[in-house]
Design a protein around this motif. Structure first.
Motif, short mmCIF file in Angstrom:
data_model
loop_
_atom_site.label_atom_id
_atom_site.label_comp_id
_atom_site.label_asym_id
_atom_site.label_seq_id
_atom_site.Cartn_x
_atom_site.Cartn_y
_atom_site.Cartn_z
N GLN A 10 0.84 -1.21 0.00
CA GLN A 10 0.00 0.00 0.00
C GLN A 10 0.87 1.25 0.00
O GLN A 10 1.82 1.34 0.75
CB GLN A 10 -0.82 0.03 1.29
CG GLN A 10 -2.29 -0.20 1.15
CD GLN A 10 -3.13 0.92 0.60
OE1 GLN A 10 -2.68 1.84 -0.08
NE2 GLN A 10 -4.42 0.82 0.88
N CYS A 11 0.50 2.19 -0.83
CA CYS A 11 1.18 3.47 -0.80
C CYS A 11 0.29 4.48 -0.09
O CYS A 11 -0.93 4.42 -0.17
CB CYS A 11 1.42 3.98 -2.22
SG CYS A 11 2.85 3.24 -2.98
N VAL A 12 0.94 5.40 0.60
CA VAL A 12 0.19 6.52 1.17
C VAL A 12 0.99 7.79 0.92
O VAL A 12 2.21 7.82 1.08
CB VAL A 12 -0.14 6.30 2.67
CG1 VAL A 12 1.11 6.08 3.48
CG2 VAL A 12 -0.93 7.48 3.22
N CYS A 13 0.28 8.81 0.45
CA CYS A 13 0.94 10.08 0.17
C CYS A 13 0.56 11.12 1.22
O CYS A 13 -0.63 11.36 1.45
CB CYS A 13 0.55 10.59 -1.21
SG CYS A 13 1.35 12.17 -1.61
N THR A 14 1.56 11.71 1.85
CA THR A 14 1.31 12.85 2.73
C THR A 14 1.39 14.11 1.89
O THR A 14 2.39 14.35 1.21
CB THR A 14 2.35 12.92 3.86
OG1 THR A 14 2.19 11.78 4.70
CG2 THR A 14 2.16 14.18 4.70
N VAL A 15 0.31 14.88 1.91
CA VAL A 15 0.33 16.17 1.24
C VAL A 15 0.53 17.22 2.33
O VAL A 15 -0.28 17.35 3.23
CB VAL A 15 -1.00 16.43 0.50
CG1 VAL A 15 -0.93 17.78 -0.23
CG2 VAL A 15 -1.31 15.30 -0.48
N ARG A 16 1.66 17.91 2.27
CA ARG A 16 1.96 18.96 3.25
C ARG A 16 1.75 20.28 2.51
O ARG A 16 2.55 20.65 1.65
CB ARG A 16 3.40 18.83 3.74
CG ARG A 16 3.85 19.99 4.62
CD ARG A 16 3.12 19.99 5.94
NE ARG A 16 3.60 21.03 6.85
CZ ARG A 16 2.88 22.11 7.19
NH1 ARG A 16 1.69 22.32 6.68
NH2 ARG A 16 3.36 22.98 8.06
N GLY A 17 0.67 20.97 2.83
CA GLY A 17 0.42 22.18 2.07
C GLY A 17 -0.74 23.02 2.56
O GLY A 17 -1.15 22.92 3.72
N SER A 18 -1.24 23.83 1.65
CA SER A 18 -2.22 24.87 1.97
C SER A 18 -3.66 24.39 1.84
O SER A 18 -3.97 23.51 1.03
CB SER A 18 -2.02 26.04 1.01
OG SER A 18 -2.16 25.58 -0.33
N ILE A 19 -4.51 24.97 2.67
CA ILE A 19 -5.96 24.82 2.51
C ILE A 19 -6.54 26.23 2.58
O ILE A 19 -6.20 26.99 3.49
CB ILE A 19 -6.66 24.11 3.69
CG1 ILE A 19 -5.82 22.97 4.21
CG2 ILE A 19 -8.05 23.68 3.31
CD1 ILE A 19 -6.49 22.27 5.38
N ASN A 20 -7.42 26.54 1.68
CA ASN A 20 -8.05 27.86 1.70
C ASN A 20 -9.56 27.76 1.60
O ASN A 20 -10.11 26.78 1.09
CB ASN A 20 -7.59 28.70 0.50
CG ASN A 20 -6.18 29.21 0.66
OD1 ASN A 20 -5.67 29.33 1.77
ND2 ASN A 20 -5.54 29.48 -0.46
N HIS A 21 -10.18 28.82 2.07
CA HIS A 21 -11.59 29.08 1.80
C HIS A 21 -11.58 30.03 0.61
O HIS A 21 -11.14 31.16 0.73
CB HIS A 21 -12.19 29.72 3.06
CG HIS A 21 -13.59 30.20 2.89
ND1 HIS A 21 -14.30 30.75 3.92
CD2 HIS A 21 -14.42 30.21 1.81
CE1 HIS A 21 -15.52 31.08 3.51
NE2 HIS A 21 -15.61 30.77 2.24
#
Ligand code: ADP
Ligand code: NA
Length: 345
Positions: A10-21
């Motif tokens: 199984q692969c899992v990707c961590t996305v380290r980044g921005s979230i906006n409204h």
């Protein structure tokens, strides 16, 4: 220590980044200095490149976990992301409000945007952030970053990647001096558009960048020849012209005229007209990461992932991104894997 390649794991990707409204205001014209203007329509949507790309991985069928920050006002965004199947337990609720984009859109499509970084730039939670990173980075097979959070948070992610495949879409680009000092050797796959490729090259070129205009092929060739990008695979998206990829493991050419080292895929044929290109690049990036994830953790480009595999991944990406521009919206227009496959066969 190099771990063994296992395409079934199984692969899992961590996305380290921005979230906006993202707040859209539909207007007859973009507001002028001193003017007060009523908008005739308003929408609130999930935005931020990090969030968009995590959704694209999930829509493509990949396991994504999101690592970032919102404010109390952004809990609905966390819920929306969770509904896509993304693990949102790495989203910190900070004191600052959620990052926000105020977007004025004219009927013509012309727009104007004010960005407020908000919680994306929260400095208050170093310990909490570190706890998530310490837990997630060692177990991630893939790590995806952009540049809408403090650059040192991105550094931290790359430095702790420990054998994960690192994909970076450095958008918006850091300043020229930040570009020159960035540890590009920690990035396995660089995903940029044409403008970003040019700016990157102009910033790192050791020999004074020549003033003669260069084709995008020449440019990517010269960029990849720079020391900083020696071992980086470069994927350059070209809007309606598709994508150009340069993967040194397949063939290291002597001149930019040696065609085999470049892969060029045309854009997908659209069913209708171009409606809204926002998010197309993020859709492309998410699908690209999922394409790599299909080969399992620790897959090596050139050995486990062959040239025709990369070509196939890129084909899926241009199809997905093409479907994204056919529809209005950003995450709402990212197609599912099944929808993409239906159009490809
Ligand atoms: P960005 O939006 O990040 O600048 P691009 O404009 O290069 O990125 O678009 C990303 C991808 O979206 C392209 O590689 C292409 O596959 C797809 N795309 C963008 N514009 C169009 C278009 N007009 N027609 C078909 N596909 C498009
Ligand atoms: Na769209």
């Amino acid at each position: 220590m190099s771990r063994r390649f296992d395409s079934k794991a199984q692969c899992v990707c961590t996305v380290r980044g921005s979230i906006n409204h993202d707040e859209y205001f539909h207007v007859n014209h973009i507001v002028r200095p001193g003017e007060t203007l009523s908008s005739y329509g308003h929408e609130s949507r999930v935005g931020g490149k990090g969030a968009n790309q995590a959704v694209a991985i999930a829509r493509a069928g990949g396991k994504a976990q999101f690592y970032g920050a919102i404010g109390q006002d952004g809990l609905w965004i966390r819920d929306r992301m969770s509904a896509f199947g993304i693990d949102v337990s790495g989203i910190i609720v900070a004191e600052e409000p959620t990052g926000r984009a105020l977007i004025q859109v004219e009927k013509s499509g012309e727009n104007s945007i004010i960005l407020y970084p908000g919680a994306n730039f929260s400095e208050l939670h170093e310990e909490r952030f570190k706890n998530i990173g310490d837990r997630w980075f060692p177990e991630s097979s893939h790590i995806l970053v952009q540049n809408e959070i403090p650059l040192r948070s991105t550094y931290y992610a790359l430095e702790n990647a420990k054998g994960a495949t690192v994909i970076m879409n450095p958008s918006p680009l850091p300043s020229p001096s930040e570009i020159r000092n960035f540890p590009w050797h920690l990035v396995d796959w660089l995903i940029v558009n044409e403008e970003e490729a040019r700016e990157l090259y102009e910033s790192v070129a050791e020999s004074a960048a020549s003033n003669t205009p260069m084709s995008i092929r020449q440019l990517v060739f010269h960029l990849s020849a720079e020391r900083a990008f020696e071992r980086t695979n470069i994927v350059c998206t070209l809007g309606a012209d598709g994508v150009l990829a340069f993967v040194p493991a397949f063939h290291r050419p002597q001149t930019e005229h040696e065609a085999p080292s470049f892969m060029h895929l045309p854009a997908a044929k659209l069913l209708g007209e171009v409606r809204d290109t926002t998010g197309a690049g993020d859709c492309f990036t998410g699908y690209f990461v999922k394409g790599l994830m299909d080969f399992g953790p620790h897959a090596v480009v050139g050995t486990d992932i062959k040239e025709h595999d990369v070509a196939r991944i890129l084909k899926t990406c241009v199809q997905a991104a093409g479907m994204c521009v056919e529809k209005r919206g950003t995450i709402d227009s990212i197609p599912t894997k099944a929808e993409v496959e239906e159009r490809m066969f």
